[in-house]
Write an enzyme that holds these catalytic residues in place. Structure first.
Site, PDB file in Angstrom:
ATOM      1  N   GLU B  75       0.728  -1.072  -0.105  1.00  0.00           N
ATOM      2  CA  GLU B  75      -0.194  -0.076   0.014  1.00  0.00           C
ATOM      3  C   GLU B  75       0.888   1.363  -0.144  1.00  0.00           C
ATOM      4  OE1 GLU B  75      -0.651  -2.623   1.946  1.00  0.00           O
ATOM      5  OE2 GLU B  75      -2.696  -3.399   1.394  1.00  0.00           O
ATOM      6  N   HIS B 144     -11.319  -4.775   9.455  1.00  0.00           N
ATOM      7  CA  HIS B 144     -11.902  -4.596   8.186  1.00  0.00           C
ATOM      8  C   HIS B 144     -13.093  -3.804   8.385  1.00  0.00           C
ATOM      9  CE1 HIS B 144      -8.773  -7.683   6.834  1.00  0.00           C
ATOM     10  NE2 HIS B 144      -8.919  -7.676   5.547  1.00  0.00           N
TER      11      HIS B 144
HETATM   12  C1  LIG Z   1      -2.417  -4.359   4.629  1.00  0.00           C
HETATM   13  C2  LIG Z   1      -3.403  -5.438   3.790  1.00  0.00           C
HETATM   14  N1  LIG Z   1      -3.560  -5.265   2.407  1.00  0.00           N
HETATM   15  C3  LIG Z   1      -4.384  -6.025   1.727  1.00  0.00           C
HETATM   16  C4  LIG Z   1      -5.212  -6.729   2.452  1.00  0.00           C
HETATM   17  C5  LIG Z   1      -6.221  -7.909   1.618  1.00  0.00           C
HETATM   18  N2  LIG Z   1      -5.604  -9.050   1.679  1.00  0.00           N
HETATM   19  C6  LIG Z   1      -6.062  -9.933   2.729  1.00  0.00           C
HETATM   20  S1  LIG Z   1      -5.236 -11.365   2.108  1.00  0.00           S
HETATM   21  C7  LIG Z   1      -4.450 -10.763   1.011  1.00  0.00           C
HETATM   22  C8  LIG Z   1      -3.670 -11.727   0.392  1.00  0.00           C
HETATM   23  C9  LIG Z   1      -2.273 -12.072   1.060  1.00  0.00           C
HETATM   24  O1  LIG Z   1      -1.453 -12.862   0.156  1.00  0.00           O
HETATM   25  P1  LIG Z   1      -0.208 -13.640   0.810  1.00  0.00           P
HETATM   26  O2  LIG Z   1       0.593 -12.938   1.823  1.00  0.00           O
HETATM   27  O3  LIG Z   1       0.371 -14.370  -0.222  1.00  0.00           O
HETATM   28  O4  LIG Z   1      -1.077 -15.063   1.926  1.00  0.00           O
HETATM   29  P2  LIG Z   1      -2.001 -16.010   1.394  1.00  0.00           P
HETATM   30  O5  LIG Z   1      -3.435 -15.312   1.050  1.00  0.00           O
HETATM   31  O6  LIG Z   1      -1.419 -16.394   0.076  1.00  0.00           O
HETATM   32  O7  LIG Z   1      -1.928 -16.980   2.237  1.00  0.00           O
HETATM   33  C10 LIG Z   1      -4.707  -9.502   0.648  1.00  0.00           C
HETATM   34  C11 LIG Z   1      -4.338  -8.831  -0.487  1.00  0.00           C
HETATM   35  C12 LIG Z   1      -5.043  -6.762   3.884  1.00  0.00           C
HETATM   36  N3  LIG Z   1      -5.872  -7.854   4.629  1.00  0.00           N
HETATM   37  N4  LIG Z   1      -4.196  -6.212   4.471  1.00  0.00           N
END
Ligand SMILES: Cc1ncc(C[n+]2csc(CCOP(=O)(O)OP(=O)(O)O)c2C)c(N)n1
Lengths: 322, 343
Positions: B75, B144
Site C-alpha cells: 500500500e 476490516h
Molecule cells: C494491508 C493489507 N492489504 C491488503 C489486504 C487484503 N488481503 C487480505 S489477504 C491478501 C492476500 C495475502 O497474500 P499472501 O500474503 O500471499 O497470503 P496468502 O493469502 O497467500 O496466504 C490480501 C491482499 C489486507 N488484509 N491487508
C-alpha cells in the site's frame, strides 16, 4: 535438533489431521451460512505450520496471518475455543470478538491471526526483542505469505531483526498467490529467500509440502536463534489449494506445470507413507489418530454450537486494561 | 422505465466514462483486474477479480493492463507512486481495498500529497482519487470494518466524499476524478449492491454540497452514507407521533456543507447527527462544534450525536448489530428529543 521420533511423528500427524478436519468443518459451516465474514482456508499448507511448531513450546511465540487456523492449531490452541470463536460465541478464544481472522491465545504463545497483510512481521521482531532483552532462550516465529513479503513491514522487520541479531525465524509460505495476483508478477525476485542477502541472514527455499523437510530446516533455524546467532528466512514452497477466501471462483489460477504438481500433492498422505516406511507409526496408529481427530473436531463443533452468543454488555468490555 | 443499477455498477460506469474522456486517468491497486499474468482473461475481456469487491470488473478488457494496473500488496508503495504520478500530471484512481489498511500508506497521503500544493506555494496539484471502503455490518471484524472518513477529513488539502446511493456515487466519483485535489471516495461495503435510478450519460454531482432528502419542521437529522437510511426509517416512525423530521445526506464529509445544515436548523431549531464512526473527534463532533459556534442562536435544544460506541468493531453478529447505529438505538435519542419538544 532431534530427529523425528515416534512421539514427534504422532504429534505431527495429529496436528495435520486436526487442521484438515477443522478446515473441512469450517468450509461446511461457512457454506451453511453459520460463519460471518470471510473464511480463508489453510488446508493443503499444513506441513508448514506443523513442521515448524513441532519445535516450539508455549514459551515461544508465533505470529500468524489472515489464513491462521492452521498456525493456531499447530501452536496448541484449543479446538473448541477456536470453533466457538469463528462462530462468534462467547466461549470463543477471543470471546467472539475476533473471529476467524483474529484468533489469538497469548498464553499459548499465539500472538494472533492477523487481518493486516504483513502485520505480524514486525510484531514477531518485537517478540524476539523481548526474548533477547529478558535473556530467555525463547524464539519468535513469524508466518507470512508471499504477498506479505512485498509490504514495507517485511523489509523493515527483517532489517531490525538482523541488526540486533534477534531470535526470530521468518517462515514464508509461498503458496504462489496473494489473492488473485501471482507471486511471479508481484515480486522482483524469483524467490523470496534470496532477499535474505539484503538483510545479511541465512535464507533458503524448501519444499513446503514435505513436513519432514520443513521440520529439518525450521529446526536448524530455531536452534540458531536460540543460541543467539540471529534470524533466518525460510521460504516454504507450497500451493493454495483453496480460493483466496471461500466463494472465490479462482479464475486467475493456471494449474499447469509446477503449479499442478504442487496442487496434486497431499502432505498428509506423504507423511503417513514416510512414517510407515521409517516405522515411526503403524497403520493402527494412523487410523487411531484420524479417528481421534475427527472426534475432537466434532466435539469442537458441538461445543461451539451449544455455546451462547456474547452478552450485549461485552461490546464495551476489553477496550482498555483495567 | 428508468434504468436501475447497483452502486457497484454505477461506480464502474463512472470509471469507464472518466477513462474514456481523459487518457491520463488510470486505475491502480490490488487485484484491479486480478490474475495479472493470465492472458486468456485479457482476450476474453474478463477480469479475475476487478478488485476484491468486483467494482473495476471488465475495465481491464476494455482499457488494457497499462490503464488498469494490478499492484503487489504494498500500500505504501502504490499510494506513494500514485501521489508522484498525480503530482507530475496523471490522474490516478487508486483502490485501497479496505480503509483499515490506511496505516500502511497514511504517510504518503498525510505528509506528502496533501501538503504539496501548500508547501510548494500553490505550484503543485495532486489530482488523485482514492477509492476505499468503510463500514461495519459484513462480519469482517475489527481490522476490516472501521469507518475512517473522519480521519481523512481531518487532513487539510484532502476532500472526502461518502455517497449513500448509486446515483450520487456515479456523479460524485466523476467530480472527484476531475478535481485537481486529493479526494477520498469512501464506499460503504454494505451499500455496493443497492440499486438506484442512474442515467447513462456523463454527469457530475457537486462535491461539498449536501442534499435535503426529506423535508421537515421539528428536527434536522444530518447523516453520512448508510446512516441516511436509519434516519429515513426514523422519520417515518416519528411522523406517526406527529414529529416532522428533516433529513440531510451530507455526502461530502470534508469540506462539509455548513450552509445547508444551518438553513435547515433555522427552520427546525434542533439537530441530531448520525455517524457510524467512533464517537470522538469524528465528523459528527465536528458538525456539532461548528453549529454550536455558528448557529447557536437558532437552536432550541442540545445537539445530539449518535455514533458507534467507543470500541473497535466486534466480530459476533449480535455485537456487530449493537455496534451499528440503527433505528432502535436512534429511537432512544429521538424519545429524549420528543420529550424536549413537548415542553
Ligand atoms: C494491508 C493489507 N492489504 C491488503 C489486504 C487484503 N488481503 C487480505 S489477504 C491478501 C492476500 C495475502 O497474500 P499472501 O500474503 O500471499 O497470503 P496468502 O493469502 O497467500 O496466504 C490480501 C491482499 C489486507 N488484509 N491487508
Amino acid at each position: 535438533m532431534k530427529k523425528i521420533n515416534k512421539e514427534r511423528a504422532k504429534w505431527i500427524l495429529q496436528k495435520m489431521e486436526d487442521i484438515r478436519h477443522f478446515e473441512a468443518a469450517a468450509k461446511k459451516l461457512f457454506a451453511a451460512g453459520d460463519i460471518p465474514g470471510f473464511v480463508h482456508l489453510y488446508a493443503g499448507e499444513e506441513a508448514i505450520a506443523t513442521g515448524v511448531c513441532a519445535h516450539l513450546s508455549e514459551n515461544d511465540s508465533i505470529t500468524s496471518t489472515h489464513r491462521g487456523h492452521g498456525h493456531c492449531i499447530a501452536k496448541g490452541c484449543d479446538l473448541k475455543g477456536m470453533m466457538a470463536e469463528i462462530l462468534g460465541r462467547k466461549t470463543g478464544l477471543c470471546k467472539g470478538k475476533g473471529g476467524s481472522m483474529h484468533i489469538a491465545d497469548i498464553d499459548k504463545g499465539m500472538l494472533g491471526a492477523n487481518g493486516i497483510v504483513g502485520g505480524g512481521i514486525t510484531l514477531a521482531t518485537g517478540a524476539g526483542l523481548r526474548n533477547q532483552y529478558l535473556k530467555t532462550k525463547d524464539v519468535a516465529v513469524c508466518f507470512f505469505g508471499d504477498g506479505a513479503s512485498n509490504e514495507g513491514s517485511f523489509h523493515e522487520g527483517l532489517n531490525l531483526a538482523s541488526i540486533w541479531k534477534l531470535p526470530v525465524v521468518f517462515i514464508n509460505e509461498n503458496n504462489m498467490y496473494g489473492e488473485g495476483t501471482p507471486h511471479q508478477y508481484a515480486s522482483s525476485t524469483e524467490t523470496i529467500s534470496e532477499r535474505a542477502v539484503a538483510y545479511d541472514m541465512p535464507g533458503e527455499t524448501i519444499d513446503g509440502k514435505d513436513v519432514v523437510a520443513v521440520y529439518e530446516a525450521a529446526g536448524k533455524a530455531i536452534d540458531r536463534a536460540r543460541k543467539g546467532n540471529g534470524p533466518t528466512l525460510i521460504e516454504c514452497l507450497t500451493y493454495r489449494d483453496h480460493g483466496h477466501f471461500e466463494g472465490d471462483e479462482q479464475k486467475y489460477k493456471a494449474r499447469e506445470g509446477k503449479e499442478k504438481e504442487l496442487a496434486d500433492r497431499n502432505s498428509v498422505d506423504e507423511f503417513k507413507d514416510y512414517a510407515l516406511k521409517e516405522k515411526l507409526l503403524s497403520k493402527k496408529d494412523i487410523e487411531n489418530i484420524n479417528k481421534q481427530s475427527e472426534e475432537d473436531v466434532q466435539e469442537a463443533i458441538d461445543f461451539a454450537e451449544n455455546s451462547s452468543i456474547p452478552e450485549p454488555e461485552s461490546l464495551y468490555e476489553d477496550v482498555f486494561a483495567e | 422505465m428508468a434504468r436501475q443499477i447497483t452502486m457497484m455498477q454505477a461506480i464502474n460506469e463512472a470509471l469507464e466514462q472518466a477513462m474514456d474522456k481523459d487518457e491520463n486517468v488510470f486505475l491502480i491497486g490490488e487485484d484491479q483486474s486480478g490474475g495479472a499474468t493470465v492472458e486468456h482473461l485479457e482476450e476474453e475481456n474478463e477480469d479475475a477479480f476487478g478488485g476484491v469487491f468486483g467494482v473495476t470488473s471488465g475495465l481491464m478488457g476494455k482499457f488494457g493492463r497499462e490503464r488498469v494496473m494490478d499492484t503487489p500488496i504494498a500500500e505504501n508503495g502504490y499510494m506513494g507512486t500514485a501521489v508522484g504520478a498525480a503530482a507530475t500530471g496523471l490522474r490516478p484512481v487508486v483502490e485501497l481495498m479496505f480503509n483499515d489498511f490506511i496505516g500502511y500508506c497514511l504517510d504518503t497521503i498525510l505528509t506528502q500529497g496533501s501538503k504539496m500544493r501548500y508547501m510548494f506555494g500553490g505550484k503543485a496539484k495532486v489530482p488523485l482519487t482514492i477509492r476505499t471502503t468503510h463500514g461495519a455490518g459484513a462480519g469482517a471484524a475489527a481490522q476490516h470494518s472501521g469507518s475512517y472518513y473522519g480521519l481523512f477529513g481531518a487532513i487539510p488539502g484532502v476532500k472526502v466524499v461518502v455517497p449513500s446511493n448509486a446515483y450520487d456515487a456515479k456523479g460524485l466519483l466523476l467530480s472527484a476524478i476531475e478535481e485537481d485535489n486529493m479526494v477520498v471516495f469512501s464506499e460503504d461495503k454494505t451499500l455496493l449492491g443497492t440499486k438506484e435510478v442512474v442515467p447513462e450519460d456523463y454527469y457530475k454531482v457537486e462535491i461539498g454540497k449536501a442534499k435535503v432528502k426529506r423535508e421537515g419542521t421539528d428536527i434536522t437529522i444530518v447523516t453520512i452514507g448508510k446512516m441516511l437510511y436509519v434516519a429515513l426509517d426514523l422519520a417515518e416512525k416519528l411522523e406517526k407521533e406527529s414529529v416532522s423530521v428533516e433529513v440531510i445526506d451530507l455526502m461530502t464529509v470534508s469540506p462539509w456543507d455548513q450552509d445547508t445544515v444551518i438553513e435547515s436548523i433555522k427552520k427546525t431549531g434542533r439537530l441530531a447527527i448520525i455517524d457510524e464512526a467512533n464517537p470522538h473527534n469524528n465528523t459528527a463532533t465536528d458538525i456539532a462544534s461548528v453549529i454550536g459556534d455558528k448557529a447557536f442562536d437558532y437552536l432550541d435544544g442540545p445537539i445530539k450525536c449518535i455514533c458507534a460506541p467507543d470500541t473497535p468493531v466486534p466480530f459476533a453478529s449480535n455485537l456487530e448489530q449493537l455496534y451499528l447505529p440503527n433505528v432502535d438505538r436512534v429511537m432512544d435519542t429521538a424519545s429524549e428529543i420528543i420529550e424536549d419538544l413537548k415542553q
